[in-house]
Structure formats: structure tokens, C-alpha cells
Design a protein around this motif. Sequence first.
Motif, short mmCIF file in Angstrom:
data_model
loop_
_atom_site.label_atom_id
_atom_site.label_comp_id
_atom_site.label_asym_id
_atom_site.label_seq_id
_atom_site.Cartn_x
_atom_site.Cartn_y
_atom_site.Cartn_z
N CYS A 1 -6.88 -12.63 5.41
CA CYS A 1 -5.72 -13.14 4.66
C CYS A 1 -4.64 -13.59 5.65
CB CYS A 1 -5.17 -12.06 3.74
SG CYS A 1 -6.41 -11.28 2.67
N THR A 2 -4.89 -14.66 6.33
CA THR A 2 -3.98 -15.13 7.38
C THR A 2 -2.71 -15.76 6.82
OG1 THR A 2 -5.19 -17.23 7.44
CG2 THR A 2 -5.88 -15.51 8.98
N MET A 3 -2.64 -15.96 5.49
CA MET A 3 -1.44 -16.53 4.87
C MET A 3 -0.45 -15.44 4.45
SD MET A 3 -3.36 -19.34 2.45
CE MET A 3 -1.83 -19.90 1.70
N LEU A 4 -0.69 -14.20 4.83
CA LEU A 4 0.15 -13.08 4.43
C LEU A 4 1.60 -13.30 4.86
CD1 LEU A 4 -0.57 -10.33 3.01
CD2 LEU A 4 -0.37 -9.29 5.28
N THR A 5 2.54 -13.14 3.91
CA THR A 5 3.97 -13.28 4.21
C THR A 5 4.74 -11.98 4.04
OG1 THR A 5 4.45 -13.96 1.92
CG2 THR A 5 3.98 -15.70 3.52
N ARG A 6 4.18 -11.00 3.30
CA ARG A 6 4.88 -9.74 3.09
C ARG A 6 3.89 -8.58 3.14
NH1 ARG A 6 5.84 -6.03 -0.83
NH2 ARG A 6 7.83 -4.92 -0.71
N LEU A 7 4.24 -7.55 3.89
CA LEU A 7 3.40 -6.36 4.00
C LEU A 7 4.28 -5.11 3.94
CD1 LEU A 7 0.72 -4.88 4.59
CD2 LEU A 7 1.23 -5.15 7.03
N GLU A 8 3.94 -4.20 3.02
CA GLU A 8 4.62 -2.91 2.92
C GLU A 8 3.59 -1.79 2.99
OE1 GLU A 8 7.13 -0.22 -0.31
OE2 GLU A 8 7.36 -2.41 -0.33
N ILE A 9 3.78 -0.89 3.93
CA ILE A 9 2.91 0.28 4.09
C ILE A 9 3.79 1.51 3.93
CG2 ILE A 9 1.33 1.50 5.62
CD1 ILE A 9 0.83 -1.16 7.04
N ASP A 10 3.52 2.29 2.90
CA ASP A 10 4.39 3.42 2.55
C ASP A 10 3.56 4.68 2.40
OD1 ASP A 10 6.16 5.24 1.52
OD2 ASP A 10 6.86 3.98 -0.13
N GLY A 11 3.71 5.60 3.35
CA GLY A 11 3.05 6.90 3.24
C GLY A 11 1.55 6.87 3.42
N CYS A 12 1.00 5.86 4.07
CA CYS A 12 -0.44 5.79 4.36
C CYS A 12 -0.65 6.33 5.77
CB CYS A 12 -0.94 4.35 4.24
SG CYS A 12 -0.64 3.60 2.62
N HIS A 13 -0.84 7.62 5.87
CA HIS A 13 -0.76 8.30 7.17
C HIS A 13 -1.95 8.03 8.09
CE1 HIS A 13 2.80 10.40 5.87
NE2 HIS A 13 2.18 10.85 4.80
N LEU B 1 0.87 -1.18 0.00
CA LEU B 1 0.00 0.00 0.00
C LEU B 1 0.90 1.23 0.00
CD1 LEU B 1 -2.54 -1.14 2.76
CD2 LEU B 1 -2.83 -1.31 0.28
N THR B 2 0.90 1.99 -1.10
CA THR B 2 1.76 3.16 -1.24
C THR B 2 0.93 4.40 -1.49
OG1 THR B 2 3.51 1.77 -2.18
CG2 THR B 2 3.68 4.15 -2.52
N ASP B 3 1.03 5.37 -0.60
CA ASP B 3 0.32 6.65 -0.73
C ASP B 3 -1.18 6.46 -0.96
OD1 ASP B 3 2.70 8.05 -0.45
OD2 ASP B 3 3.13 7.99 -2.58
N CYS B 4 -1.76 5.54 -0.23
CA CYS B 4 -3.22 5.34 -0.25
C CYS B 4 -3.80 6.18 0.89
CB CYS B 4 -3.56 3.85 -0.10
SG CYS B 4 -2.95 2.83 -1.45
N TYR B 5 -4.21 7.39 0.56
CA TYR B 5 -4.49 8.40 1.58
C TYR B 5 -5.73 8.09 2.41
CZ TYR B 5 -1.20 10.93 -1.38
OH TYR B 5 -0.10 11.28 -2.13
N TYR B 6 -6.64 7.30 1.86
CA TYR B 6 -7.91 7.07 2.56
C TYR B 6 -8.02 5.68 3.16
CZ TYR B 6 -8.98 11.36 0.08
OH TYR B 6 -8.94 12.64 -0.39
N ILE B 7 -6.90 4.98 3.26
CA ILE B 7 -6.87 3.67 3.92
C ILE B 7 -6.53 3.88 5.39
CG2 ILE B 7 -5.68 1.46 4.06
CD1 ILE B 7 -7.47 1.61 1.74
N SER B 8 -7.25 3.17 6.26
CA SER B 8 -7.02 3.29 7.69
C SER B 8 -6.90 1.89 8.31
CB SER B 8 -8.16 4.06 8.34
OG SER B 8 -9.36 3.31 8.31
N ASP B 9 -6.91 1.85 9.63
CA ASP B 9 -6.81 0.59 10.35
C ASP B 9 -7.97 -0.35 10.04
OD1 ASP B 9 -4.46 1.37 11.53
OD2 ASP B 9 -5.42 2.14 13.34
N ILE B 10 -9.11 0.19 9.65
CA ILE B 10 -10.27 -0.65 9.37
C ILE B 10 -10.00 -1.58 8.19
CG2 ILE B 10 -12.69 -0.62 8.67
CD1 ILE B 10 -12.96 2.07 10.09
N GLY B 11 -9.48 -1.02 7.11
CA GLY B 11 -9.16 -1.84 5.95
C GLY B 11 -8.06 -2.84 6.23
#
Length: 613
Positions: A348-360, A330-340
Motif C-alpha cells: 500500500c504505497t499510497m498510504l497517507t495516514r497511519l495510526e498505531i495505538d497500543g500494538c506492543h 490499528l488499535t489494541d491489536c495484540y497479535y500484529i507485529s512488524d511482519i504485518g
Amino acid sequence: MKGADLINARVPADLLACIFLRIAGCKSDCDAFSLVCRRWLAIDRRFRLTIRIGSSGTADQLLALLVHRFSGLRNVFIDERLPVSSIRQMVSPSSRSRQARKKRRVSPSSEGHHLTKNNEFEESESELFSLTDAGLSSLADGCKLLEKISLIWCSNVTSLGLQSIAMNCKFLKSLDLQGCYIGDQGLIAIGQNCKLQDLNLRFCDGLTDKGLIGLSQHCGRSLKSLGISACAWITDVSLESVAYHCLGLETLSLDSEIITNRGLISVGLGCRALKALKLQCINIADEALEAVGSLCSSLELLALCSFQRFTDRGLSAIGNGCRRLKDLTLTDCYYISDIGLESVARGCTMLTRLEIDGCHHIETFGVETIGRSCPDLLELALLYCPRISNSALLEISRGCSHLQSLDLVDCTNIDDGALCSIARGCSSLKKLHIRRCYQVGDQGIISVGQNCKTLKDLSLRFCDRVGDEALVAIGGGCSLQHLNVSGCHLITDVGITAIARGCPELISLDISVLQNLGDIALAELGDGCRMLKDIVLSHSHLITDIGLARLVNGCRRLETCHMVYCPSVTSSGIATIIACCPGLKKLLVEKWKVSERTKRRASSILSYLCVGL
């Protein structure tokens, strides 16, 4: 017996060919193999599978020569941004000497005429010519078994050249046309004659919907991967055709200002086997993501960049429908919050990689739910996330014990407590990158050194509370291969000495902007880190020519060195580096420090600091 050829006398050619195919993935090994003898050179020419060349200069002639020599090519990568040597420079020394003798036999009366023609040839040769359709035609005629072609910014290639590839290279599976002005007819010809699996269209201004529709109609069943970026004339109509014909499509990458929800929804309806989706489209909103979430249950990778119309509603649909998701960016997704993010964590319990970049708007709670729900997480990157605090990493350390990579940039609320919990809970950590996290100090890094024995890559850029004690712990507990402590002004010779003695496998090192670092550290590096290839020493005021000499006398494998703004280094030190490191590929210095002799000796590897911008 001395001088006897025991290998060629007993080993058959088929066995030598099998040995060569084992090393075919490494260019340097292939080159070394081919230099042994003429027999091995012939084997190399027959079985060499891959070449990478530039396409500026006499590219057509070079390509024709390479095709003649390497008849078994499968993969060809041509990049116009890279220069190539002149064909005349590739002529053997014996032929050059014969040409020289011919020139000496020319009569005085005709000498002026020959000199004029020679000068004209040199002038024409010095001009830059890009790869053209003629070069592609020679490639197609000589290498009919080609499987992969990459043409990067070959702007003079047209549909005519691509048609020759299509007619001759029936086994073509992968085609990259970045920056090529290819027309629709060339792409249609590829579709008609080749069972293409991978297609990348980036900055292809000459293409329209007609070309992509024609290709999808003819090779839709085989196409597995499609990339479209900055193609101004490709619209939703093309995606609808792809959705109808390319039912087995697994990877789709879109970067467009034209494509809308309509196109992506059609892909969701038609391409149910989609596994990877990368989007940077300002006109795609939640409706499209809801369609993907409900229809593409096999999705494993999702990357969303610069979404201004995308909210938690779309991300929640992904979390609810794509249970196999393993990689989320998720890169510069301005309207994403903890809810999403919570929806993704729970679904998605099989998640192996997560990148959060600039989602304030993503805060601590969202990352905490990842730690509680995704035990298989291996890579976590939190970039420019000032609202995430220690408790987020505490939950990660408790729930994600297999974590191998952690990247933190400008996370100003993270301190030593968080790193201590990560070190104790994620002892398999191999990569740790921290930049401008000003509350991180020695205590957290000491804990990493004590607990994470498999750590190979450590970066602590501009963490100004980290000092020698941290590096002493790292040197005592980890065998690093990559270290970056740029801007950590508390580090001195003591810390770098500990690294030099404890990390003999070190390959790359950045110790720039360290005001208290001197020649002692460089001497220790020269003695202890003989495998070092890349080093950055810029803005180090205490380093002198003496320290550089000690460094390069031990680190003979150096390939790159950056050393600008080192006032105590002189032209003598620059010359020492050039003389002691035969494999050096790049040396960045101030131009005024380089002597004329050094310029003549190593002009191709010298790079100068631009101060006039």
C-alpha cells in the motif's frame, strides 16, 4: 445620506438570498444577518438550511415553532443530551407585557384561581419531556424537503414518528438514530419511501434483522454508508442481506459482539466497491480480513480496534490486495507485529495516514518499512509504542518529506535525535504532539522551531526536559495557533513571554501544572495574544488576581478558562474574568471562590470542580 437604507432600496431580494446562501454554513453569521432588519429576517427564515437543538424540555413545542419559522430546512440535528429553553421564554417581550396587563386586570375574587392555574402550569412546564412522535410529525409536515435528520438519544420516538418522516420527506438521504428505540416497521417505512444514502444505527435496541433486511431490500441501490454499533439483535443475516442488495455500499462501520466472519465475508463478496471499513468485532478473525483483502480492491480506509483473534496473516492479506489503501488505524491489536506492517508498507504505497495505538508487538522495523515505502505519508501517530526507537523516525524523515502531523505518546525510546531528523527532513510539519516522552528536551524542539516554519499546533504534555530555550526558538520561528505545555515544569515566564511576542495568532493555550509561571507571563499574553479563546491555568501557584486582570484586559475574546488549584486567585479575580470577557462560555473554578454576586451574574457559564467523588 444619514439614516437612509441604501441596501434594501437597491438590492433585490434574489441577490440578498444568494448572499445569505453563501454564508449559510456559519450559524453566527446567519444569526447576525437575520438581526439587520425584518426583510433580512424573512430571508433567513426562508433559506435557513440547518438547525441544531436539544430535545429535553418542551421539545415538541419548540420543534413545531422552529418548523413554522424556518420552512426551507434541509438538515435537522436533535440531541436529547442538550437542554432547550422553555417555550414561554421564547415569547416576545410585547406579548409578555400584554399578558402582564391582563393579569393586572383580573378581579381580586378570581385572582387566587388564576394563581393556582398558573402555578400548576409552571409545575407541569418544569417537568422534562423528551421529543415524541408528535414532534417528529410536525417536522415531517412542515419540512418536506428534509435531506438529513439526526436523532441522538431521543428515546421516546417510535416507529410511528419515523413512519411520518418516511411518508412526507421523500428526499431524505441521511438518517442517524443513535440511542433511539426505533422498531423494525419504522426502518422498513424509510426504506420503502426514501432513497437513503447514509444510515447510522448505534444503541438501537429495538431493531432486529427484520428491520435492516426490509430497508436494504427497498433502498439497497442508493445506500452508500452503514454504521452498526451495539445493536444486540442484528446478526450476520442482516449483513448477508446488505451484501446482496447494497452493491454500491462504500462505507461500513461495525461494532458488535455477535457478527462473525460469515457476515463480513458476505459483505466482501457482495460489496466490491467498499472504500472504508471500521471494525470492532471480537468474533471476526483472519478469514474475514483475507476475504476483504482479496475482494475489495478499492478499499482506502481500514480501522481495526481491539482485535484479539486477528494476526499478521489478515493484515498481510490487506497489504497484498488493497493497493489503494490510504488510511490505516490499528488499535489494541495484540497479535500484529512488524511482519504485518511490512506487508502493508510494501503493498500500500499510497498510504497517507497511519495510526498505531497500543500494538506492543510492533517495533522499529515495521515503522522503518513505512518510511522507505510510503513517500506520500502525511499523518503518523505512534501511541503507547515503547519498542519503537529513533531509527524509525529517521527513516520517516528520509522517505516521508511531506509529513504534516506527528503524534507521539509514551514512546520512551524516542529522544532529541529523532526529533532533529524529523525537523530537518519534514519541514512542512504543521502539527506536533508529544506526551510523556521523557527523553525529549530542548534540543529537539529548538530544531523544530528553526526548520518547521509552518507549525501551527504544538503539544508537549509532561515532557519534563523541555524548558524556556525550546519555547524561545518556537516563538522566534513559528506562528502557533495552539500550544500545550502542561506539566513541563522547567518552563517559566521567559518561555511564555517568547510565545506571547512571537505567536499573535494563538487561539488555545494550556499552561497548567507550571510551578514557575507567574503574573509576568499573563501580562505578556494579554498584550500579545488578543485572539486567545481557550486557556488552561490550573495548578499554577504563582498566578494572582493582578495577572488575571492583565490577561483578560487584552484577551477579550476568551470563551473557556480552567483555573482550579490556583491558591493565589481569589473571588475578585473570578469576578474580573466574568466582567471583562463578554463571550465567555465556560469557567472552571472551585465553588468556594465564587461570590454570590458572581453566581447570580454568570451561573450558566460556571463549572465547579468535583471533589466529593
